[in-house]
Enzyme design. Structure first.
Site, mmCIF file in Angstrom:
data_model
loop_
_atom_site.group_PDB
_atom_site.id
_atom_site.type_symbol
_atom_site.label_atom_id
_atom_site.label_comp_id
_atom_site.label_asym_id
_atom_site.label_seq_id
_atom_site.Cartn_x
_atom_site.Cartn_y
_atom_site.Cartn_z
ATOM 1 N N HIS A 42 -4.630 6.164 -1.283
ATOM 2 C CA HIS A 42 -5.243 6.079 0.047
ATOM 3 C C HIS A 42 -4.217 6.276 1.170
ATOM 4 C CE1 HIS A 42 -9.286 5.729 1.203
ATOM 5 N NE2 HIS A 42 -9.343 4.468 1.580
ATOM 6 N N ASN A 64 -14.168 6.450 4.585
ATOM 7 C CA ASN A 64 -14.402 5.479 5.652
ATOM 8 C C ASN A 64 -13.477 5.663 6.854
ATOM 9 O OD1 ASN A 64 -16.533 4.173 4.371
ATOM 10 N ND2 ASN A 64 -15.188 2.767 3.280
ATOM 11 N N ASN A 88 -10.405 1.524 7.450
ATOM 12 C CA ASN A 88 -11.781 1.569 7.953
ATOM 13 C C ASN A 88 -11.897 1.541 9.465
ATOM 14 O OD1 ASN A 88 -12.338 1.505 5.254
ATOM 15 N ND2 ASN A 88 -13.472 -0.416 5.269
ATOM 16 N N ASP A 139 -6.603 11.497 2.194
ATOM 17 C CA ASP A 139 -6.858 11.670 0.766
ATOM 18 C C ASP A 139 -8.315 12.042 0.516
ATOM 19 O OD1 ASP A 139 -7.162 8.807 1.703
ATOM 20 O OD2 ASP A 139 -8.227 8.695 -0.207
ATOM 21 N N TYR A 177 0.810 -1.220 0.000
ATOM 22 C CA TYR A 177 0.000 0.000 0.000
ATOM 23 C C TYR A 177 0.841 1.267 0.000
ATOM 24 C CZ TYR A 177 -3.790 -3.194 1.231
ATOM 25 O OH TYR A 177 -4.699 -4.218 1.225
#
Length: 225
Positions: free
Chosen positions: A19, A112, A66, A91, A14
Site C-alpha cells: 500500500h 480508498n 483513506n 498501488d 508500513y
C-alpha cells in the site's frame, strides 16, 4: 506547479508495504532530483524542486490512506493548479506485480485513497500512475496490501519503483500521452525479466566473493604450514 502525490500510510511499520508503493516512488524521485521531502505542510511531507523542466511539489500525505484527499486538497487550494497537473501514484491490486498503467482520468477502482481524492477534488479528471502489486491468492485483502514484498516480488518491485519514477519524469517532460505510449506498453513479463537479471547478477557477485574468500582461506592455510 505540478503536485506529484504518492499515496501510502505514515509510520515505520508500513514502510515497504504494498500500500506504500506511492511513497516509495516519491522517495525515488526525491533522491534522483535532490529534493528534500521533509517539510510538514498540507497534512503531509513535501518538497519542492524541478523535474522534467517543471516546478513540482512532491507530496506524501500523512493522513493515512483513506483520508489522502484532505492532504491533496490542501496543497491544491494553496497552489491552485489545473486538475491535470495533479499526478497521483498508487498501488493497484488489479495489475500484475510491477506492471504500470497510466491514465489521464478515471474512477477510484475500489482504491480508498483515490476515492478520498475524488471526493475532495470533486472530479475524477486527474492523471494517475498505477503500480501493480498483484492480488491476494488467499486471505484478507487488508492483510495483503499492508504486507511486505518477498522473494521475486521484492526484486520486481524494486525495479518497478524506478520505472514508475521514470514514467513521472517523462510525464512532466513530454506530457501524459508520451508516458502512456511507452509505459502502458511495458509488459509485466519484461519487468520480471529485468528483476531476474538483477537477481542473477547479485548471485554471481556473491558466488565470486565466496570463491575469492575460499581462495584466501586456502592461501592463509598454506602460509600457516
Amino acid at each position: 506547479m505540478y503536485i506529484i502525490a504518492g499515496l501510502g500510510n505514515p509510520g515505520a511499520k508500513y514502510e515497504g508495504t504494498r500500500h506504500n508503493v506511492g511513497f516509495s516512488v516519491i522517495d525515488a524521485l526525491a533522491e534522483a532530483h535532490n529534493i528534500n521531502v521533509d517539510k510538514k505542510q498540507f497534512k503531509g511531507l513535501t518538497g519542492r524542486g524541478m523535474i522534467g523542466g517543471q516546478q513540482v511539489l512532491l507530496l506524501k500525505p500523512l493522513t493515512f490512506m483513506n483520508l489522502s484527499g484532505e492532504s491533496i486538497r490542501a496543497a491544491f487550494d494553496f497552489y491552485k493548479p489545473e486538475t491535470d497537473q495533479v499526478l497521483v501514484v498508487f498501488d493497484d491490486i488489479s495489475l500484475e506485480t510491477g506492471q504500470l498503467r497510466i491514465r489521464k482520468k478515471g474512477s477510484a477502482g475500489g482504491h480508498n485513497g483515490v476515492k478520498s481524492i475524488i471526493a475532495h477534488l470533486g472530479t475524477t479528471e486527474f492523471p494517475r500512475i498505477k503500480v501493480g502489486v498483484g492480488e491476494p491468492k488467499r486471505g484478507e485483502l487488508v492483510d495483503f496490501v499492508l504486507g511486505h514484498f518477498h522473494g521475486e516480488d521484492a526484486a520486481v518491485m524494486k525495479e518497478a519503483v524506478k520505472t514508475a519514477a521514470s514514467a513521472v519524469e517523462l510525464f512532466l517532460a513530454e506530457g501524459p500521452e508520451a508516458a502512456m505510449n511507452i509505459y502502458n506498453k511495458k509488459k509485466e513479463k519484461k519487468v520480471k525479466e529485468s528483476a531476474k537479471q538483477a537477481e542473477r547478477s547479485e548471485a554471481d557477485r556473491e558466488e565470486n566473493c565466496s570463491l575469492e574468500e575460499k581462495g584466501k582461506k586456502g592461501s592463509d592455510h598454506e602460509a600457516l604450514e
